[in-house]
Design an enzyme around this catalytic site. Structure first.
Site, short mmCIF file in Angstrom:
data_model
loop_
_atom_site.label_atom_id
_atom_site.label_comp_id
_atom_site.label_asym_id
_atom_site.label_seq_id
_atom_site.Cartn_x
_atom_site.Cartn_y
_atom_site.Cartn_z
CG ASP A 165 -1.82 1.23 1.22
OD1 ASP A 165 -2.80 1.20 0.45
OD2 ASP A 165 -1.55 2.20 1.94
CE1 TYR A 186 0.74 7.83 3.04
CE2 TYR A 186 1.19 5.62 2.29
CZ TYR A 186 0.34 6.52 2.86
OH TYR A 186 -0.91 6.13 3.27
CE LYS A 216 -3.45 4.72 0.48
NZ LYS A 216 -2.05 4.56 0.96
CG HIS A 275 -4.34 9.81 0.30
ND1 HIS A 275 -2.98 9.71 0.12
CD2 HIS A 275 -4.56 9.31 1.54
CE1 HIS A 275 -2.43 9.17 1.20
NE2 HIS A 275 -3.37 8.93 2.07
P1 NDP Z 1 0.02 0.78 11.87
O1 NDP Z 1 -1.26 0.82 12.63
O2 NDP Z 1 0.21 -0.26 10.83
O3 NDP Z 1 1.20 0.70 12.94
C1 NDP Z 1 2.54 0.79 12.56
C2 NDP Z 1 3.38 0.85 13.82
O4 NDP Z 1 3.27 -0.38 14.55
C3 NDP Z 1 4.84 1.05 13.54
O5 NDP Z 1 5.36 1.87 14.57
C4 NDP Z 1 5.43 -0.35 13.64
O6 NDP Z 1 6.78 -0.32 14.06
C5 NDP Z 1 4.55 -0.96 14.70
N1 NDP Z 1 4.39 -2.42 14.52
C6 NDP Z 1 4.10 -3.05 13.37
N2 NDP Z 1 4.00 -4.38 13.57
C7 NDP Z 1 4.23 -4.59 14.89
C8 NDP Z 1 4.28 -5.75 15.70
N3 NDP Z 1 4.05 -6.96 15.18
N4 NDP Z 1 4.54 -5.59 17.02
C9 NDP Z 1 4.76 -4.36 17.56
N5 NDP Z 1 4.73 -3.22 16.83
C10 NDP Z 1 4.47 -3.33 15.50
O7 NDP Z 1 0.24 2.27 11.29
P2 NDP Z 1 0.18 3.07 9.97
O8 NDP Z 1 -0.33 4.38 10.33
O9 NDP Z 1 1.47 3.01 9.25
O10 NDP Z 1 -0.95 2.35 9.07
C11 NDP Z 1 -0.70 1.27 8.21
C12 NDP Z 1 -0.75 1.72 6.76
O11 NDP Z 1 -2.03 2.25 6.44
C13 NDP Z 1 0.19 2.88 6.41
O12 NDP Z 1 1.53 2.49 6.38
C14 NDP Z 1 -0.38 3.30 5.10
O13 NDP Z 1 0.00 2.42 4.06
C15 NDP Z 1 -1.87 3.20 5.39
N6 NDP Z 1 -2.44 4.50 5.84
C16 NDP Z 1 -3.36 5.11 5.02
C17 NDP Z 1 -3.94 6.30 5.40
C18 NDP Z 1 -4.95 6.92 4.50
O14 NDP Z 1 -5.30 8.09 4.73
N7 NDP Z 1 -5.42 6.25 3.49
C19 NDP Z 1 -3.61 6.98 6.66
C20 NDP Z 1 -2.65 6.25 7.49
C21 NDP Z 1 -2.13 5.04 7.07
P3 NDP Z 1 8.05 -0.65 13.11
O15 NDP Z 1 7.76 -0.15 11.73
O16 NDP Z 1 9.14 0.11 13.78
O17 NDP Z 1 8.26 -2.13 13.17
#
Ligand code: NDP
Length: 277
Positions: free
Chosen positions: A44, A49, A78, A111
């Site tokens: 995604d 980004y 997006k 988006h």
């Molecule tokens: P998430 O809810 O996916 O959380 C990501 C965080 O959780 C990071 O800090 C990561 O750390 C941590 N994490 C991931 N896996 C684990 C695990 N197994 N155990 C402990 N911690 C974990 O956040 P996002 O906001 O990034 O949302 C996911 C995706 O959704 C985005 O990346 C994007 O692609 C999309 N998105 C879309 C939006 C929209 O407006 N359409 C808005 C926001 C997000 P680390 O990376 O350090 O491992």
């Protein structure tokens, strides 16, 4: 790995990798490559980004390392608000394709709805033209409320295949989910882990201990049980693997109910009715 079928007959993997807030350097490349090697088939991305070029390198290296073809992957990007307006869509789409090093996307999303309904609709018509010209396999929206979707349903030729919105146990979006179900529009969750906040919740941790899984696996599985496609983000190789290891267990009805009951309508992202970039 499970797939979901859209109203147009096309399919999408139920779990993919999110890449928001990932630096446009080897971090992005390595995360995407590692995900593909670990079995992920969906990425995604988004223009805003700022990392499409390194995500694209990760896709290209991942395809080689996993010995698969481009057609095995499902790549989303997006359209950002500053490129809204029918006449801008194709140029913005081509800009993302160029950065990603791809010649088509599997899914292109608006988006946000923005705050100008006419512009929103005009932009959607631009996406419809891409779809009609078979330049993109699927078109959809993100952060649309029922209100925005109703405008599209009254005026558009094609309905979105999906709506990507904030969804986690503190924001269960029941009314929107029911609306999407009734209208055969797939829901996809962003920030499924609530950017890791939900992983600290006591109920989530109790369930995780009970079934010997991690809190993240419980949440990702909860998405699957609700028929919601999800895209957890991680740049940590072990977490990328952990988040994909969710196809060999189920949550029972009590687990699902307890997680559903955590809902408190709490967002970590902006309110879609007010956000304009
Ligand atoms: P998430 O809810 O996916 O959380 C990501 C965080 O959780 C990071 O800090 C990561 O750390 C941590 N994490 C991931 N896996 C684990 C695990 N197994 N155990 C402990 N911690 C974990 O956040 P996002 O906001 O990034 O949302 C996911 C995706 O959704 C985005 O990346 C994007 O692609 C999309 N998105 C879309 C939006 C929209 O407006 N359409 C808005 C926001 C997000 P680390 O990376 O350090 O491992």
């Amino acid at each position: 790995m499970n797939y979901t079928t859209f109203h147009n007959g096309n399919t999408m993997p139920n779990v993919g990798l999110g890449v928001f807030r990932v630096e446009n350097d080897d971090t992005a490349k390595d995360a995407v490559k590692h995900a593909i090697i670990s079995g992920y088939r969906s990425i995604d991305a988004a223009f805003i980004y700022g990392n499409e070029s390194k995500v694209g390198e990760g896709i290209s290296e991942g395809i080689k390392a996993a010995n698969i073809s481009r057609e095995d992957l499902f790549i989303t990007s997006k359209l950002w608000l500053e490129d809204y307006g029918k006449e801008n869509v194709k140029r913005a789409y081509e800009k993302s394709l160029k950065l990603l090093g791809l010649d088509y996307l599997d899914l292109y999303l608006m988006h946000w709805p923005g705050t100008d309904e006419n512009l929103m609709l005009d932009t959607w018509i631009g996406l419809e033209e891409l779809y009609q010209q078979k330049l993109v396999n699927n078109i959809g929206v993100s952060n649309f409320n029922i209100y925005h979707l109703e405008i599209l349903s009254n005026k558009a030729t094609y309905k979105p295949v999906l709506n990507q919105v904030e969804f986690h146990p503190y924001l269960t979006q029941l009314e929107l989910r029911n609306y999407l179900d009734r209208n055969s529009i797939q829901m996809e969750s962003w920030s499924p882990l609530m950017n890791s906040e939900i992983l600290k919740d006591n109920v989530v941790n109790q369930i995780a201990r009970e079934i010997n899984k991690t809190p993240a696996q419980v949440i990702i599985r909860w998405n699957i049980e609700h028929g919601v496609i999800t895209i957890p983000k991680s740049i940590t190789p072990s977490r990328i693997e952990e988040n994909f290891d969710v196809f060999n267990f189920k949550l029972n009805d009590t687990h699902i109910r307890k997680l559903d009951e955590l809902n408190k309508g709490k967002r970590i992202g902006p309110n879609p009715n007010k956000f304009n970039g």
